[in-house]
Motif scaffolding. Structure first.
Motif, PDB file in Angstrom:
ATOM      1  N   GLU A  20      50.934  45.815  41.865  1.00  0.00           N
ATOM      2  CA  GLU A  20      50.432  46.822  40.926  1.00  0.00           C
ATOM      3  C   GLU A  20      51.545  47.765  40.541  1.00  0.00           C
ATOM      4  O   GLU A  20      51.664  48.164  39.362  1.00  0.00           O
ATOM      5  N   LYS A  21      52.357  48.152  41.536  1.00  0.00           N
ATOM      6  CA  LYS A  21      53.452  49.050  41.258  1.00  0.00           C
ATOM      7  C   LYS A  21      54.459  48.392  40.309  1.00  0.00           C
ATOM      8  O   LYS A  21      54.969  49.019  39.374  1.00  0.00           O
ATOM      9  N   PHE A  22      54.730  47.083  40.503  1.00  0.00           N
ATOM     10  CA  PHE A  22      55.682  46.336  39.659  1.00  0.00           C
ATOM     11  C   PHE A  22      55.173  46.243  38.234  1.00  0.00           C
ATOM     12  O   PHE A  22      55.927  46.441  37.274  1.00  0.00           O
ATOM     13  N   MET A  23      53.875  45.996  38.137  1.00  0.00           N
ATOM     14  CA  MET A  23      53.282  45.879  36.819  1.00  0.00           C
ATOM     15  C   MET A  23      53.314  47.212  36.101  1.00  0.00           C
ATOM     16  O   MET A  23      53.557  47.276  34.884  1.00  0.00           O
ATOM     17  N   GLU A  24      53.086  48.263  36.894  1.00  0.00           N
ATOM     18  CA  GLU A  24      53.116  49.607  36.304  1.00  0.00           C
ATOM     19  C   GLU A  24      54.525  49.947  35.845  1.00  0.00           C
ATOM     20  O   GLU A  24      54.729  50.558  34.804  1.00  0.00           O
ATOM     21  N   TRP A  25      55.504  49.536  36.641  1.00  0.00           N
ATOM     22  CA  TRP A  25      56.887  49.872  36.336  1.00  0.00           C
ATOM     23  C   TRP A  25      57.445  49.008  35.196  1.00  0.00           C
ATOM     24  O   TRP A  25      58.193  49.480  34.348  1.00  0.00           O
ATOM     25  N   THR A  26      57.116  47.745  35.094  1.00  0.00           N
ATOM     26  CA  THR A  26      57.668  46.818  34.108  1.00  0.00           C
ATOM     27  C   THR A  26      56.785  46.608  32.878  1.00  0.00           C
ATOM     28  O   THR A  26      57.188  45.957  31.907  1.00  0.00           O
ATOM     29  N   GLY A  27      55.606  47.142  32.814  1.00  0.00           N
ATOM     30  CA  GLY A  27      54.668  46.859  31.700  1.00  0.00           C
ATOM     31  C   GLY A  27      55.227  47.265  30.359  1.00  0.00           C
ATOM     32  O   GLY A  27      55.308  46.464  29.420  1.00  0.00           O
ATOM     33  N   ASP A  28      55.634  48.530  30.176  1.00  0.00           N
ATOM     34  CA  ASP A  28      56.134  48.995  28.872  1.00  0.00           C
ATOM     35  C   ASP A  28      57.449  48.319  28.510  1.00  0.00           C
ATOM     36  O   ASP A  28      57.666  47.949  27.332  1.00  0.00           O
ATOM     37  N   THR A  29      58.281  48.178  29.510  1.00  0.00           N
ATOM     38  CA  THR A  29      59.565  47.538  29.246  1.00  0.00           C
ATOM     39  C   THR A  29      59.391  46.103  28.762  1.00  0.00           C
ATOM     40  O   THR A  29      60.015  45.660  27.806  1.00  0.00           O
ATOM     41  N   PHE A  30      58.500  45.399  29.458  1.00  0.00           N
ATOM     42  CA  PHE A  30      58.237  44.000  29.064  1.00  0.00           C
ATOM     43  C   PHE A  30      57.630  43.916  27.674  1.00  0.00           C
ATOM     44  O   PHE A  30      58.004  43.070  26.862  1.00  0.00           O
ATOM     45  N   LYS A  31      56.725  44.893  27.434  1.00  0.00           N
ATOM     46  CA  LYS A  31      56.055  44.908  26.134  1.00  0.00           C
ATOM     47  C   LYS A  31      57.060  45.185  25.030  1.00  0.00           C
ATOM     48  O   LYS A  31      57.072  44.525  23.972  1.00  0.00           O
ATOM     49  N   ARG A  32      57.926  46.209  25.298  1.00  0.00           N
ATOM     50  CA  ARG A  32      58.931  46.514  24.291  1.00  0.00           C
ATOM     51  C   ARG A  32      59.877  45.331  24.092  1.00  0.00           C
ATOM     52  O   ARG A  32      60.262  44.995  22.977  1.00  0.00           O
ATOM     53  N   SER A  33      60.267  44.743  25.219  1.00  0.00           N
ATOM     54  CA  SER A  33      61.153  43.590  25.115  1.00  0.00           C
ATOM     55  C   SER A  33      60.490  42.445  24.342  1.00  0.00           C
ATOM     56  O   SER A  33      61.122  41.780  23.524  1.00  0.00           O
ATOM     57  N   TYR A  34      59.209  42.280  24.619  1.00  0.00           N
ATOM     58  CA  TYR A  34      58.472  41.202  23.918  1.00  0.00           C
ATOM     59  C   TYR A  34      58.401  41.482  22.419  1.00  0.00           C
ATOM     60  O   TYR A  34      58.631  40.589  21.593  1.00  0.00           O
ATOM     61  N   LEU A  35      58.082  42.775  22.089  1.00  0.00           N
ATOM     62  CA  LEU A  35      57.975  43.130  20.683  1.00  0.00           C
ATOM     63  C   LEU A  35      59.323  42.988  19.975  1.00  0.00           C
ATOM     64  O   LEU A  35      59.399  42.537  18.823  1.00  0.00           O
ATOM     65  N   GLU A  36      60.396  43.413  20.679  1.00  0.00           N
ATOM     66  CA  GLU A  36      61.713  43.284  20.086  1.00  0.00           C
ATOM     67  C   GLU A  36      62.081  41.814  19.863  1.00  0.00           C
ATOM     68  O   GLU A  36      62.628  41.446  18.827  1.00  0.00           O
TER      69      GLU A  36
END
Length: 237
Positions: A20-36
């Motif tokens: 849960e902590k990993f998902m919380e920490w990497t969620g926005d970054t992954f999303k931004r990376s995905y969108l980029e």
């Protein structure tokens, strides 16, 4: 001591917290990376699409230019073909006219050859007739020369002059003359008769109908003798 089952449950709970902590920490970054990545991919696709479109447009333009060139070549060839067809028609017409002229010329030549052959035959026939009649003159005059005092001479190619003597008892050397020729029709003609003989035309007509030249010569001598007898009677009375 904690049991094995309890340890396993505790490990699972810790792992879940870490997740849960990993998902919380990497969620926005992954999303931004995905969108980029998505945006970059779309940009790349758009860029590639534009390049492809540009390439396709250039290819289409080239095809269009080439098509225009091909159409121009086809039009030129069509004009050349039309000109060749026109020239061919003119040549065919000229050839037909030449054939007709040649046929007409051949017919004319055949007609001329036929007329020349006919004319040649006519000339040959006339020459043979003239030669035959001249031979008759010669044979007949040899006989008359000895017995009747007849002489003859060739005036030209077509005329023979006949001269009688021993007709006038008062002047045995006095000449009695007539000239015979052959006409273009192959008949006899008598002229230059001295003295004149009555019914000479009828005598010549009979000569041409009977072809008896000896009889004609005898008749002419008789007519000359009749003329002398009549003249002597007139001078005596």
């Amino acid at each position: 001591m904690v049991s094995t089952a309890a340890e396993i449950d505790n490990l699972g709970l810790n792992l879940k917290k870490v997740q849960e902590k990993f998902m919380e920490w990497t969620g926005d970054t992954f999303k931004r990376s995905y969108l980029e990545d998505k945006k970059n991919h779309e940009n790349m696709m758009l860029l590639n699409g534009k390049e492809k479109m540009k390439h396709l447009e250039e290819t289409i333009n080239q095809y269009h230019i080439q098509s225009e060139k091909n159409l121009e070549v086809l039009r030129q060839r069509a004009d050349e073909v039309a000109n060749l067809e026109s020239e061919l028609r003119e040549l065919q017409i000229t050839a037909e006219r030449l054939v007709q002229r040649r046929e007409q010329t051949e017919k004319n030549l055949e007609g001329i050859e036929h007329r020349l052959k006919k004319r040649k035959n006519e000339i040959t026939s006339k020459e043979q007739s003239s030669s035959f009649k001249i031979k008759q003159f010669t044979k007949g005059t040899e006989f008359f020369k000895e017995r009747l005092g007849l002489a003859f001479k060739k005036v030209d190619e077509d005329n023979l002059q006949f001269v009688f003597k021993f007709i006038d008892p008062n002047d045995e050397e006095k000449p009695f003359v007539f000239t015979v020729s052959i006409t273009n029709q192959g008949t006899y003609s008598v002229k230059n008769c001295m003295p004149e003989v009555k019914e000479l035309d009828e005598m010549v007509q009979q000569l041409n109908s009977t072809n008896n030249f000896s009889k004609f010569v005898v008749s002419m001598r008789r007519r000359f003798k009749d003329y002398v007898t009549a003249s002597n009677k007139t001078s005596t009375s």
